[in-house]
Design an enzyme around this catalytic site. Structure first.
Site, PDB file in Angstrom:
ATOM      1  N   CYS A  73       3.363   8.303   1.205  1.00  0.00           N
ATOM      2  CA  CYS A  73       3.950   7.326   2.367  1.00  0.00           C
ATOM      3  C   CYS A  73       3.896   6.011   1.429  1.00  0.00           C
ATOM      4  O   CYS A  73       2.941   5.492   1.097  1.00  0.00           O
ATOM      5  CB  CYS A  73       2.840   7.291   3.433  1.00  0.00           C
ATOM      6  N   CYS A  99       6.894  -6.997   7.216  1.00  0.00           N
ATOM      7  CA  CYS A  99       7.998  -6.658   7.709  1.00  0.00           C
ATOM      8  C   CYS A  99       8.373  -7.642   9.103  1.00  0.00           C
ATOM      9  O   CYS A  99       7.487  -8.397   9.585  1.00  0.00           O
ATOM     10  CB  CYS A  99       7.564  -5.225   8.904  1.00  0.00           C
ATOM     11  N   CYS A 106      -9.233  -0.126   3.951  1.00  0.00           N
ATOM     12  CA  CYS A 106      -8.353  -0.888   2.905  1.00  0.00           C
ATOM     13  C   CYS A 106      -7.839  -2.095   3.579  1.00  0.00           C
ATOM     14  O   CYS A 106      -7.801  -3.111   2.679  1.00  0.00           O
ATOM     15  CB  CYS A 106      -7.005   0.211   2.773  1.00  0.00           C
ATOM     16  N   GLU A 113       0.938  -1.202  -0.194  1.00  0.00           N
ATOM     17  CA  GLU A 113       0.093   0.021   0.165  1.00  0.00           C
ATOM     18  C   GLU A 113       0.844   1.376   0.089  1.00  0.00           C
ATOM     19  O   GLU A 113       2.023   1.163   0.508  1.00  0.00           O
ATOM     20  CB  GLU A 113      -0.854  -0.087   1.171  1.00  0.00           C
ATOM     21  N   CYS A 130       1.938  -2.919  15.866  1.00  0.00           N
ATOM     22  CA  CYS A 130       2.071  -2.813  14.417  1.00  0.00           C
ATOM     23  C   CYS A 130       1.456  -3.606  13.855  1.00  0.00           C
ATOM     24  O   CYS A 130       1.625  -4.954  13.829  1.00  0.00           O
ATOM     25  CB  CYS A 130       3.293  -2.334  13.973  1.00  0.00           C
ATOM     26  N   CYS A 144       6.853  -5.642  15.940  1.00  0.00           N
ATOM     27  CA  CYS A 144       6.459  -4.568  17.079  1.00  0.00           C
ATOM     28  C   CYS A 144       5.018  -5.242  17.195  1.00  0.00           C
ATOM     29  O   CYS A 144       4.465  -5.145  16.090  1.00  0.00           O
ATOM     30  CB  CYS A 144       6.674  -3.371  16.591  1.00  0.00           C
TER      31      CYS A 144
END
Ligand code: SAH
Length: 384
Positions: free
Chosen positions: A127, A134, A365, A114, A141, A138
């Site tokens: 962005c 990832c 989204c 995205e 997140c 974390c």
């Protein structure tokens, strides 16, 4: 000739979990010199690479039919060889009266990423994602929960930026045609864990036309979880990017949980690296701090953070936590947030609270991506 996206000389911590079919090669994967070699390798005269990079970076991947400096019958072929389609729009979602638009892209292997365009009165920011997923894990997140799928190539990162530049030029957001002015690496992924591809993309942004987009390094924000070897390498580049460090708490004990890579590079080491970056580039860095109710928003933590930062060339960007699906954590109470800001300011630490642009399309989204992929696409963090 080397491909800028491989092998990462600074492949940090995590390797790609599966061997995948390589993404198509694209001029944006290469330095301007190597683009010429790339064309030659494909059996084309080197100068064709210069013509095509001009179309790509100056006119934002305009339709090959308009490439009048290339013989008509060769235009499509050259476009296919040198600028193959790397990202295909799955769908867009808008909010803020159309001034914020999130685009969901499918890459050649079906992977979804995205990017978000945000138009403000004085600037337009995109962005972007540097990885699919990832590996930093974390817990607050959403991207971290799904793990790392793979690194994006320089071409795939650049394509998100060029698409945004094109949308701006075409006036796709309300207010008419405008210029893309800022790029933030705050989408999916840890940019310092995909260093070589990310830096090629940075050069594609900062190089003057026709080799790049000609956007200043100061207009780029590189947000990192705090991979010290990456920050050190970035310092050596001597580029005045804005560095943002996702600290989220001043103490190692909690940071080991919130940002697990802290067990490899702790708070002190991360700040030392950021200080060196600021000293070399003259740029104030930014400390990202997601305020999580009753987790990291206590007054004593604000005090500790104030003491830690008071003599540093840093400012704090507080982010009200955007709760992820299924998470027990939520944003701080307004009083706690106000008090946190007050305490930091009492140490003369410049502090801002990030606005909540695009919050309502995070969920939207995710649902769209979920429908595509049977799993939730992470909510992106919208920078101020
Ligand atoms: N990997 C990079 C960039 C990714 S996200 C980094 O960690 O810096 C950009 C910012 O959004 C980071 O500061 C990240 O910690 C923050 N963030 C992630 N999830 C969030 C959430 N649910 N609410 C608020 N901020 C979040």
């Amino acid at each position: 000739m080397t491909r800028s996206s491989e092998p990462a000389e600074i492949k940090l911590v995590f390797d790609e979990p599966v061997l995948r079919k390589k993404s198509p090669r694209h001029i944006a994967d290469f330095s301007p010199e190597d683009r010429r070699a790339f064309a030659t390798e494909l059996g084309l005269p080197a100068f064709r690479a210069n013509q095509v990079e001009n179309h790509y970076f100056t006119h934002f991947a305009s339709e090959p039919q308009t490439w009048t400096d290339i013989p008509l019958e060769m235009r499509d072929k050259f476009a296919e060889l040198l600028t193959p389609t790397l990202i295909e729009l799955v769908r867009s979602v808008t909010c803020d009266n159309g001034m914020t638009r999130k685009d969901l892209w499918r890459l050649h292997d079906g992977v979804l990423v995205e990017s978000v365009i945000m138009r403000y009165t004085d600037r337009t920011t995109v962005c972007i994602s540097s990885q699919a997923g990832c590996g930093m894990n974390c817990p607050f997140c959403a991207t971290g929960q799904a793990g790392l799928t793979r690194n994006l190539t320089a071409g795939e990162i650049t394509a998100q930026i060029v698409a945004a530049a094109r949308a701006c030029a075409l006036g796709e957001l309300p207010g008419g045609s405008t210029r893309l002015s800022n790029i933030v690496f705050m989408g999916m992924g840890e940019p310092m864990a995909n260093y070589v591809a990310v830096m090629r993309a940075v050069r594609n942004i900062t190089d003057a036309n026709p080799h790049g987009l000609g956007i200043s390094a100061r207009s780029i924000t590189m947000s990192t979880v705090g991979l010290v070897n990456g920050i050190e390498k970035l310092t050596e580049e001597g580029l005045p990017l804005t560095l943002a460090v996702s600290l989220h708490t001043p103490d190692d004990e909690l940071r080991n949980t919130l940002v697990p890579i802290n067990s490899r590079w702790n708070v002190k080491e991360v700040l030392t690296a950021a200080d060196a970056y600021a000293a070399k580039t003259g740029r104030r860095y930014s400390i990202e701090y997601a305020l999580i109710r009753d987790i990291n928003d206590q007054t004593w933590r604000a005090d500790l953070l104030g003491r830690l930062l008071k003599n540093r060339n840093a400012h704090v960007n507080l982010i009200p936590l955007n709760p992820t699906p299924g998470s027990k954590w939520t944003a701080s109470r307004p009083e706690a947030q106000t008090e946190f800001v007050r305490i930091l300011e009492s140490y003369a630490v410049p502090t801002t609270v990030r606005d909540t642009r695009g919050r309502e399309i995070d969920g939207a989204c995710g649902q769209l991506a979920g429908a595509e992929k049977q799993k939730t696409t992470p909510a992106m963090q919208i920078p101020k």
